[in-house]
Structure formats: C-alpha cells, structure tokens
Design a protein around this motif. Structure first.
Motif, mmCIF file in Angstrom:
data_model
loop_
_atom_site.group_PDB
_atom_site.id
_atom_site.type_symbol
_atom_site.label_atom_id
_atom_site.label_comp_id
_atom_site.label_asym_id
_atom_site.label_seq_id
_atom_site.Cartn_x
_atom_site.Cartn_y
_atom_site.Cartn_z
ATOM 1 N N PRO A 77 0.819 -1.215 0.000
ATOM 2 C CA PRO A 77 0.000 0.000 0.000
ATOM 3 C C PRO A 77 0.851 1.264 0.000
ATOM 4 C CG PRO A 77 0.082 -0.915 2.201
ATOM 5 C CD PRO A 77 0.805 -1.889 1.321
ATOM 6 N N CYS A 78 0.263 2.314 -0.550
ATOM 7 C CA CYS A 78 0.958 3.588 -0.624
ATOM 8 C C CYS A 78 1.074 4.195 0.777
ATOM 9 C CB CYS A 78 0.189 4.526 -1.561
ATOM 10 S SG CYS A 78 0.675 6.248 -1.480
ATOM 11 N N ALA A 79 2.286 4.609 1.136
ATOM 12 C CA ALA A 79 2.498 5.277 2.430
ATOM 13 C C ALA A 79 2.772 6.752 2.142
ATOM 14 C CB ALA A 79 3.672 4.645 3.167
ATOM 15 N N ASN A 108 -0.844 12.413 -4.200
ATOM 16 C CA ASN A 108 -0.091 11.908 -3.064
ATOM 17 C C ASN A 108 1.318 11.540 -3.507
ATOM 18 O OD1 ASN A 108 -2.410 12.118 -1.519
ATOM 19 N ND2 ASN A 108 -2.991 9.990 -1.845
ATOM 20 N N ILE A 109 2.291 11.876 -2.660
ATOM 21 C CA ILE A 109 3.657 11.412 -2.855
ATOM 22 C C ILE A 109 3.883 10.307 -1.836
ATOM 23 C CG2 ILE A 109 6.085 12.025 -2.784
ATOM 24 C CD1 ILE A 109 5.327 14.836 -3.620
ATOM 25 N N CYS A 110 4.236 9.109 -2.325
ATOM 26 C CA CYS A 110 4.284 7.941 -1.461
ATOM 27 C C CYS A 110 5.708 7.417 -1.325
ATOM 28 C CB CYS A 110 3.393 6.821 -2.017
ATOM 29 S SG CYS A 110 1.660 7.272 -2.174
ATOM 30 N N THR A 111 5.953 6.737 -0.219
ATOM 31 C CA THR A 111 7.165 5.939 -0.057
ATOM 32 C C THR A 111 6.770 4.475 -0.095
ATOM 33 O OG1 THR A 111 6.957 5.987 2.345
ATOM 34 C CG2 THR A 111 8.280 7.720 1.330
ATOM 35 N N ASN A 112 7.683 3.665 -0.567
ATOM 36 C CA ASN A 112 7.386 2.239 -0.660
ATOM 37 C C ASN A 112 7.351 1.622 0.730
ATOM 38 O OD1 ASN A 112 7.219 2.210 -3.456
ATOM 39 N ND2 ASN A 112 9.419 1.905 -3.694
ATOM 40 N N PRO A 113 6.433 0.699 0.976
ATOM 41 C CA PRO A 113 6.362 0.057 2.298
ATOM 42 C C PRO A 113 7.517 -0.917 2.483
ATOM 43 C CG PRO A 113 4.810 -0.964 0.802
ATOM 44 C CD PRO A 113 5.402 0.192 0.057
ATOM 45 N N VAL A 114 7.766 -1.273 3.739
ATOM 46 C CA VAL A 114 8.727 -2.323 4.076
ATOM 47 C C VAL A 114 7.923 -3.571 4.424
ATOM 48 C CG1 VAL A 114 10.546 -3.056 5.640
ATOM 49 C CG2 VAL A 114 10.446 -0.677 4.884
ATOM 50 N N TYR A 115 8.097 -4.615 3.627
ATOM 51 C CA TYR A 115 7.367 -5.862 3.852
ATOM 52 C C TYR A 115 8.142 -6.721 4.855
ATOM 53 C CZ TYR A 115 5.058 -4.462 -0.498
ATOM 54 O OH TYR A 115 4.384 -3.772 -1.454
ATOM 55 N N SER A 116 7.425 -7.446 5.702
ATOM 56 C CA SER A 116 8.085 -8.312 6.676
ATOM 57 C C SER A 116 7.298 -9.606 6.856
ATOM 58 C CB SER A 116 8.233 -7.598 8.021
ATOM 59 O OG SER A 116 6.961 -7.317 8.580
ATOM 60 N N VAL A 117 8.048 -10.673 7.228
ATOM 61 C CA VAL A 117 7.426 -11.975 7.467
ATOM 62 C C VAL A 117 8.334 -12.747 8.425
ATOM 63 C CG1 VAL A 117 8.568 -13.147 5.542
ATOM 64 C CG2 VAL A 117 6.341 -13.956 6.335
ATOM 65 N N PRO A 138 2.857 -5.561 5.332
ATOM 66 C CA PRO A 138 1.572 -5.666 4.630
ATOM 67 C C PRO A 138 1.735 -6.500 3.372
ATOM 68 C CG PRO A 138 2.587 -3.556 4.179
ATOM 69 C CD PRO A 138 3.481 -4.222 5.193
ATOM 70 N N GLY A 139 0.695 -7.095 2.963
ATOM 71 C CA GLY A 139 0.828 -7.972 1.809
ATOM 72 C C GLY A 139 -0.445 -8.046 1.000
ATOM 73 N N PRO A 140 -0.359 -8.675 -0.154
ATOM 74 C CA PRO A 140 0.845 -9.295 -0.712
ATOM 75 C C PRO A 140 1.797 -8.258 -1.295
ATOM 76 C CG PRO A 140 -0.938 -9.453 -2.273
ATOM 77 C CD PRO A 140 -1.517 -8.823 -1.041
#
Length: 546
Positions: free
Chosen positions: A239-241, A250-259, A274-276
């Motif tokens: 999702p857009c942050a 909107n100016i967004c930063t890329n999310p950091v995915y974790s698992v 967040p996923g997928p």
C-alpha cells in the motif's frame, strides 16, 4: 390684323407650349442617395422628391415605388419615408448595408420619368458577440504537453463587425493553467504543466469583449479540458504510504514488507505484512504490466520471486537461526515496455524459533476502579488500591513475558478515547472526563507481533465518588456498598441490624406463646418423661407393686 396663317401659327405655338408645360410636371427629379440608421422607427424621413409636379395637387401625375426593397418605403406627397414596424425592424445584419428601389413618375398614365433610390443603412451596435460552437467544444489533451504550447483556439463573431479581444477569467480555479498572449487571436496557451494524477479535468472561462464600441458588449464560454494520462509515472509498491498529500495528489514511499519463518520451513510461499507484495503503474489510467525481480539478498537462491505476481518462495530451510537471524531482500518492479521506469522495495524475513504456545490471559475479566478527580490522567487500580496490570502470558518464554506482545484496547461501551493501555499492560484513564458512578467495559487484545496470535480479555472499570475507598476484595463488606456513599451505607447497615433484632425478639415471643397453648395431657406426659404419642396405662395397685 392677323391673317389666317398667322392665327394658325399662334394656335400651334400655344398647343406646343401647353404640352411642354404639362409634361414638365415629372421633370426636375434626380436619383436619390440617402442614409438611415439601423432600427429607425416607422415614418423616418428618407428624402424629398425634386420633380416639378405635386402628386397631391396635380391629378394628372402618379408616382410609383418599385424594386427589390420598395416595400421598405412609402410616399407622403413628395417625401419618401421609412416603412418599418415593431415586428419588422430595419436590421442591417439581415437586409444588408443598402436598400435599393426605383421611383417612376406617370403623367396621364405615360411614364415621364424614372429615378433610382439608394439608401445606406448606418450600423448600430445592437448585437453581442457570440462564440462559434465548434471552437468551445471539450478538448482532450495529453498530460505530456509541454508548457507554452498551444492548447486550443477559440473564435467569436460579432455580426456588427466590431473588433473582439479575448481574455482568460483569472478568478476561476483552473485559470492558472492557461493564458492568452495575443488578445485578438483567441489562442489559449498552456501556462503550467498538466498532471493526470492530480487533475483529470480542467475548466477555463474565456471572455470575448468588443473593443471598438462604447458599449463593450461581451460574452463568456467555459471550455472543458480533459487531461489524458501519459506514461510519466514510475511504479509504486502497495500500500501507498503517503508522505505528502495535496488534494488528490499523493507522494508515497514504498512500504517495508516483513514476514516470520522458522528453521523448519522449506518450499513454502511467504505471506508478508503488509501484503501481498504488489506494485502498480503510477499512471492509473494506463497500468502498464510490471516484472518483478530480486536485486539482492536471495542468499544463493534460497528465496525466489515470481516475475509476474511478485510472490516470494522459501526454497531451502535455514540451518541455524542464530547465525542468520534475518534476511533483507531488495525487490524491483519495472515496466515491461520501459525497464528504466522502476521502483525498489525492501522485504525483511525474520527467522524465529518454533512457536508452540499462544499467549493467554489468566483472567477473562479484570476489575478496575477510579476515584472521581479533576486530574487529566490517572492509573486504573484494582482491589486493595493496587495498580491494575493487564498482562498476557506466553509459555514459549521461561518467565512467561513475551516482549513482542502488543496491547491494544477497544471500548465495548461508550468510552471512546477515555482510556489507554501501555505496552506494559497498565491502563491510564482521562479522569477529568469521567464522573462518579460511571462504568465502562473495555476489551484488551494482546497480539504476538511475530506469530500473529492474539489473546482477549475484558476490563470492567467503575468510577467511585471522592473519598470513597477502593474495595479490598471482591467479597468484602465494602463491596456490598461499593456503589453507595459511606454515610448512606452505614445508615442502611444500622437499619438492617435493628430489623434483625426485632425479628429475633418476635420469633422468641411466638415460640413462647406456642408452648403455652399446648394440651394439658401433653404437658403432663412431658412432665412424666413420656412421649406424647404413648397412651397412659391404668394405675398400678399396691398389690401389683407388692
């Protein structure tokens, strides 16, 4: 003495003179050139005739108007006047600039003279300019159109032939996007860049104004400019942050995915939060297909990614989590048709020990108390005036304390934003917004941030009056009257005591009365020590005794 010959000559001369004089009634006229103003009323003077005769006084001559525009005139003696009406105005834009007719003079029904009539209609500014419809239709412009380029051209007409200039209404919302450099051209220029992601439709209001008249008549037109999406945006991971918001842009930063994974996991698809893992083309109306790849961190093929879906799979298990407790993957999503348009995101993979026990609360309901106060914040206490501690237990840890548990609180009754729980399980209340006798029930959720498992419990909080002590236990005497004022509780206790004493005396009195009303036989039997149900035997004679 006149001779017959001379008499004849005189007679002839008189006849000739008579006919010449008679014929001269239609003579003396000339072509008529006159002017009349547009929209002049009926009867407006046009010109006077210069013929010798007067049609009103000489019945031998007759005047007749003919020609294309003859019905616009009528004769009044030797005067020509305008023949207009309310329903038929003299309109230069309809009739043209000149009215042409002819005047014929008849003498004894013989044409004796013919004259031209030419009347110029002088223009009046009686018409407003109007835009040509084809020039103000909606436009479709690419967002890639460069600044200072021509967007479109408008055109207006004034049937009076007046000079027209054009200008942009700068008071409108979208006016800053457009300008007109040459006022007489109607050419609209792009004044700042278009951006489909910000605005998909613009509206510009344009004035057309007469500049060569004192009236300065004007008209307006609103032109709709539809912005077409151009391939000018880079992919964005979802999702857009947003770090900057300006309306729809909107100016967004890329999310950091974790698992989280364990040492036993292998050949498993990873489900990130967040996923997928998903990226989209920044040009929402184009949505160019993307291709995914791992730039770094795949640990020699331990992790692979599906180039079309972005799905990451763990191919080989982790041998020792102490040596490799985590992995950091750099994932790239690039446009298929233009690899130079790409975006990069980070995926964090944590290696954990196997989670065998879920967290749980040792109580389903926790009891809390607050003393009415004007303090902005107060810790919620429990029995014995101890600080209420709502903590979950996780048996995967020796001491039962899981540092990765996150506590959240949801109101079950009307207590929104009145309470807050810390990550240590301490409940804080906004006391200045609470009143005595208030009661709130809250739900506390403890979530394991690594495993995602959660435990639930309820907190029942009562607000006590100022000076009222907190109950020492759930079963103490104080608890019976916990919701009452101390004086009121003492009074009720005294009343209960008096009632109990009176009831005891009444019971004893009734018991005494009952004993007094017993049958005398029964009383004698009792005195002799016999059971009342045993019949008395006959008296024993002395002989029997002996």
């Amino acid at each position: 003495m006149l001779t017959p010959w001379r008499l004849f000559l005189c007679q002839m001369a008189l006849n000739i003179f008579y006919h010449i004089a008679k014929a001269s009634l239609c003579l003396g006229g000339q072509d008529i050139f006159a002017t009349v103003r547009e929209n002049s009323p009926t009867g407006e003077f046009i010109a006077n005739l210069s013929i010798n005769g007067d049609p009103a006084g000489a019945s031998s001559i007759r005047l007749c108007l003919t020609g294309e525009n003859a019905d616009w005139f009528y004769l009044e003696g030797r005067t020509i006047r305008l023949n207009s009406s309310f329903s038929r105005a003299l309109d230069r834009e309809v009739l043209g600039s000149v009215l042409i007719a002819a005047l014929t003079c008849y003498e004894n029904e013989i044409i004796r003279g013919r004259y031209r009539i030419m009347v110029e209609i002088l223009n009046e500014n009686d018409n407003m300019p109007h835009f040509i419809e084809d020039t103000i239709q909606p436009r479709y412009i690419s967002e890639l159109l460069s600044v200072n380029s021509m967007v479109f051209t408008v055109k207006a007409r004034d049937v009076d032939g007046d000079t027209i200039t054009y200008m942009v209404d700068k008071s409108t919302t979208d006016a800053s996007y457009f300008r007109i450099d040459l006022p007489n051209s109607g050419m609209v220029i792009l004044d700042k860049p278009l951006d489909y992601e910000t605005k998909t439709q613009l509206q510009v209001v344009i004035y057309a104004v007469e500049t060569s008249t004192k009236e300065k008549y004007s008209t307006t037109a609103t032109v709709t400019v539809n912005v077409l999406d151009g391939d000018d945006q880079y992919p964005q991971f979802q999702p857009c942050a947003p770090v900057y918001e300006d309306g729809d842009h909107n100016i967004c930063t890329n999310p950091v995915y974790s698992v989280n994974i364990t040492e036993t996991d292998e050949d498993a698809v990873l489900y990130f939060s967040p996923g997928p893992i998903l990226a989209e083309d920044g040009d929402k109306n184009i949505l160019t297909p993307l291709v995914y790849s791992i730039l770094s961190g795949d640990d020699n093929g331990r992790f692979t990614i599906d180039s079309k879906t972005g799905e990451i799979t763990l191919r080989h298990r982790v041998e020792n989590r102490l040596l490799t407790p985590s992995f950091r993957l750099r994932i790239m999503a690039a446009q298929v048709n233009d690899p130079k348009k790409y975006s990069v995101a980070t995926a964090l993979i944590h290696v954990l020990s196997e989670n065998r026990f879920p967290p749980f609360f040792n109580k389903t309901v926790y009891k809390g108390f607050l003393i009415e106060s004007s303090s902005p914040a107060t810790l919620v206490t429990t029995y014995g005036n101890q600080v209420l501690l709502v903590q979950a237990i996780d048996r995967d840890f020796r001491d039962g304390i899981n540092p990765k548990l996150r506590y959240t609180m949801q109101p079950l009754t009307g207590s929104s934003k009145l309470y807050h729980i810390t990550q240590d399980g301490i409940v804080i209340a906004k006391t200045d917004r609470l009143r005595a006798f208030d009661r709130h029930i809250l739900e506390v959720i403890a979530t394991d941030e690594e495993s995602g498992e959660a435990a639930h419990a309820s907190v029942d909080i009562e607000v006590l009056q100022r000076g009222q002590p907190v109950p020492r236990s759930p079963f103490g005497e104080e608890r019976l009257f916990g919701d009452m004022h101390a004086g009121m509780a003492g009074g009720i206790a005294a009343v209960v005591f008096i009632v109990a004493v009176l009831a005891l005396f009444l019971f004893l009195w009734l018991a005494k009365r009952r004993r007094e009303r017993r049958d005398p036989v029964e009383r004698g039997a009792v005195a002799l020590g016999k059971h009342p149900n045993v019949e008395a035997s006959a008296p024993i004679s002395p002989r029997q005794v002996s």
